[in-house]
Design a protein around this motif. Sequence first.
Motif, PDB file in Angstrom:
ATOM      1  N   CYS A 157       0.792  -1.239   0.000  1.00  0.00           N
ATOM      2  CA  CYS A 157       0.000   0.000   0.000  1.00  0.00           C
ATOM      3  C   CYS A 157       0.822   1.286   0.000  1.00  0.00           C
ATOM      4  N   GLY A 158       2.089   1.259   0.448  1.00  0.00           N
ATOM      5  CA  GLY A 158       2.859   2.503   0.496  1.00  0.00           C
ATOM      6  C   GLY A 158       2.180   3.536   1.381  1.00  0.00           C
ATOM      7  N   THR A 159       1.816   4.656   0.805  1.00  0.00           N
ATOM      8  CA  THR A 159       1.163   5.724   1.564  1.00  0.00           C
ATOM      9  C   THR A 159      -0.300   5.427   1.890  1.00  0.00           C
ATOM     10  N   ALA A 160      -0.844   4.353   1.311  1.00  0.00           N
ATOM     11  CA  ALA A 160      -2.249   3.947   1.481  1.00  0.00           C
ATOM     12  C   ALA A 160      -3.215   4.848   0.730  1.00  0.00           C
ATOM     13  N   VAL A 161      -2.724   5.592  -0.247  1.00  0.00           N
ATOM     14  CA  VAL A 161      -3.604   6.510  -0.967  1.00  0.00           C
ATOM     15  C   VAL A 161      -4.710   5.747  -1.698  1.00  0.00           C
ATOM     16  N   ILE A 169     -15.122   6.500  -0.900  1.00  0.00           N
ATOM     17  CA  ILE A 169     -16.297   6.500  -1.787  1.00  0.00           C
ATOM     18  C   ILE A 169     -17.260   5.356  -1.499  1.00  0.00           C
ATOM     19  N   TRP A 170     -16.810   4.347  -0.717  1.00  0.00           N
ATOM     20  CA  TRP A 170     -17.665   3.208  -0.419  1.00  0.00           C
ATOM     21  C   TRP A 170     -17.740   3.005   1.090  1.00  0.00           C
ATOM     22  N   PRO A 171     -18.841   2.469   1.610  1.00  0.00           N
ATOM     23  CA  PRO A 171     -19.036   2.432   3.062  1.00  0.00           C
ATOM     24  C   PRO A 171     -18.280   1.329   3.796  1.00  0.00           C
ATOM     25  N   ASP A 172     -17.870   0.274   3.107  1.00  0.00           N
ATOM     26  CA  ASP A 172     -17.257  -0.856   3.802  1.00  0.00           C
ATOM     27  C   ASP A 172     -15.778  -0.607   4.080  1.00  0.00           C
ATOM     28  N   PRO A 173     -15.249  -1.160   5.179  1.00  0.00           N
ATOM     29  CA  PRO A 173     -13.843  -0.951   5.521  1.00  0.00           C
ATOM     30  C   PRO A 173     -12.903  -1.591   4.504  1.00  0.00           C
ATOM     31  N   VAL A 174     -11.693  -1.057   4.448  1.00  0.00           N
ATOM     32  CA  VAL A 174     -10.670  -1.488   3.484  1.00  0.00           C
ATOM     33  C   VAL A 174      -9.448  -1.967   4.250  1.00  0.00           C
ATOM     34  N   LEU A 175      -8.818  -3.029   3.739  1.00  0.00           N
ATOM     35  CA  LEU A 175      -7.578  -3.537   4.312  1.00  0.00           C
ATOM     36  C   LEU A 175      -6.395  -3.074   3.468  1.00  0.00           C
ATOM     37  N   ALA A 176      -5.333  -2.607   4.115  1.00  0.00           N
ATOM     38  CA  ALA A 176      -4.114  -2.194   3.422  1.00  0.00           C
ATOM     39  C   ALA A 176      -2.940  -2.923   4.051  1.00  0.00           C
ATOM     40  N   SER A 177      -2.030  -3.391   3.217  1.00  0.00           N
ATOM     41  CA  SER A 177      -0.869  -4.100   3.747  1.00  0.00           C
ATOM     42  C   SER A 177       0.388  -3.669   3.010  1.00  0.00           C
ATOM     43  N   ALA A 187       1.392   4.726   6.366  1.00  0.00           N
ATOM     44  CA  ALA A 187       0.007   4.526   5.938  1.00  0.00           C
ATOM     45  C   ALA A 187      -0.965   4.846   7.068  1.00  0.00           C
ATOM     46  N   ARG A 188      -0.663   4.364   8.265  1.00  0.00           N
ATOM     47  CA  ARG A 188      -1.553   4.629   9.408  1.00  0.00           C
ATOM     48  C   ARG A 188      -1.628   6.119   9.716  1.00  0.00           C
ATOM     49  N   ALA A 189      -0.496   6.819   9.592  1.00  0.00           N
ATOM     50  CA  ALA A 189      -0.507   8.266   9.831  1.00  0.00           C
ATOM     51  C   ALA A 189      -1.373   8.978   8.801  1.00  0.00           C
ATOM     52  N   ASN A 190      -1.293   8.538   7.552  1.00  0.00           N
ATOM     53  CA  ASN A 190      -2.119   9.143   6.512  1.00  0.00           C
ATOM     54  C   ASN A 190      -3.595   8.861   6.739  1.00  0.00           C
ATOM     55  N   ARG A 199     -11.831   2.961   9.204  1.00  0.00           N
ATOM     56  CA  ARG A 199     -12.301   2.692   7.839  1.00  0.00           C
ATOM     57  C   ARG A 199     -11.221   1.990   7.017  1.00  0.00           C
ATOM     58  N   VAL A 200      -9.949   2.246   7.324  1.00  0.00           N
ATOM     59  CA  VAL A 200      -8.823   1.582   6.662  1.00  0.00           C
ATOM     60  C   VAL A 200      -7.944   0.968   7.741  1.00  0.00           C
ATOM     61  N   SER A 201      -7.718  -0.327   7.667  1.00  0.00           N
ATOM     62  CA  SER A 201      -6.834  -1.030   8.594  1.00  0.00           C
ATOM     63  C   SER A 201      -5.533  -1.366   7.874  1.00  0.00           C
ATOM     64  N   CYS A 202      -4.405  -1.069   8.501  1.00  0.00           N
ATOM     65  CA  CYS A 202      -3.096  -1.260   7.881  1.00  0.00           C
ATOM     66  C   CYS A 202      -2.326  -2.333   8.633  1.00  0.00           C
ATOM     67  N   VAL A 203      -1.821  -3.330   7.906  1.00  0.00           N
ATOM     68  CA  VAL A 203      -1.095  -4.431   8.533  1.00  0.00           C
ATOM     69  C   VAL A 203       0.213  -4.673   7.782  1.00  0.00           C
TER      70      VAL A 203
END
Length: 289
Positions: A157-161, A169-177, A187-190, A199-203
Motif C-alpha cells: 500500500c505505500g502511503t495507502a492513498v 467513496i464506499w461504506p465498507d472498511p478497506v484492508l491495506a498491507s 500509511a496509518r498516519a495518513n 475505515r482503513v486497517s493497515c497491517v
Amino acid sequence: MPTFTALTTVTGKTSAEALGEAMEHLTPEPTGVGVFEIEDGSGLWEVGGYFIEPPDAAGLVLLAAMHGARDFVVSELPDIDWVAKVKRELAPVVAGRFFVYGSHDADKVPDDAVALLIEAAMAFGTGHHGTTLGCLRALDQLANAGFQGKKVADIGCGTAVLAMAAASIWPDPVLASDIDQVAVDVARANVSSNGLDGRVSCVEAAGFDHPDLAAAAPFDLVFANILKGPLVDLAPAMSAHIAKGGYAILSGILNEQADDVVEAYGKNGFIVHNREEIGEWTTLCLLKT
C-alpha cells in the motif's frame, strides 16, 4: 551543507550487494548506501552512496574495477530544503473525482472532490507518479460504471492513498498491507490525517500472508501497485483471494512489461477489463472470470 552522491550500475544482484557492502568501508564513510534493481529487463542494478564530504575518487575507481561495475558518477547536490522545494513544485493531482494534495494546498480543494491528503515529504504515492495516478483513474472508472467495492484490499500500500480512495467513496472498511513496517506506519498516519481511522486497517504482510487478509477473502477488488516481478509471483494468490466477477487493479508495470503480466494473470483466470499507459507506465484493470 552540500551532499555528494556516487552512483554506478552493475549486472546481477550478488555483485550489486557485494559492491554496496564494500562502499560502506570507504573513507570518508557514506551516510547511506542503496542497492536497487533497475526494472527494465536489463539485469542491471544501481548502487549508490551518499556523502557529506567528497568521496574518495581513487577508492571508487578501485571498487568499480573489482566488482565489474561501470565507473562511478559523482555529483554534488546543492544545499536545498527539499521538502520546501517539493511543496512549491508538487501541484495537486486530479484523477477523476479524486484530488490528491499536500497540506500547503488545502485552500485549493474543490468542494465536489474526494480529497486525499498526502504530505509532500512522501512524494512517492502522492498520485504524481504514473502508476498511482493510473490506479486512481481505474478506480474512478469502475465506480462511474456502477461498481461498488464491499471487500477491498490494497497490497503493497505505500502511503495507502489507494486504500483511502476506496474507503472515501464506499461504506465498507478497506484492508491495506505492506511488507515494510515503516510504510505501514506512514500509511496509518495518513489514514488518521484523512479522518479514516476505523475505515482503513493497515497491517504488515508479504502479499496476502496475514490472518486479517485471509479472513476477509475473497475480495471483490484488490489494488497492487508494486513491480512486475512481484505482481507475476502474486498471480496465483490473487486468483485465490479475488471472487469471480471481482477486479484487480495492477500497476508498477513498465509499458513493455504489461503483456507479460497480462499473460501471467490470464493463466490464473483474469481477462483485461481496461489498460492505460501514462508515460512509461501501464495500469491494468483485470476481471476475474
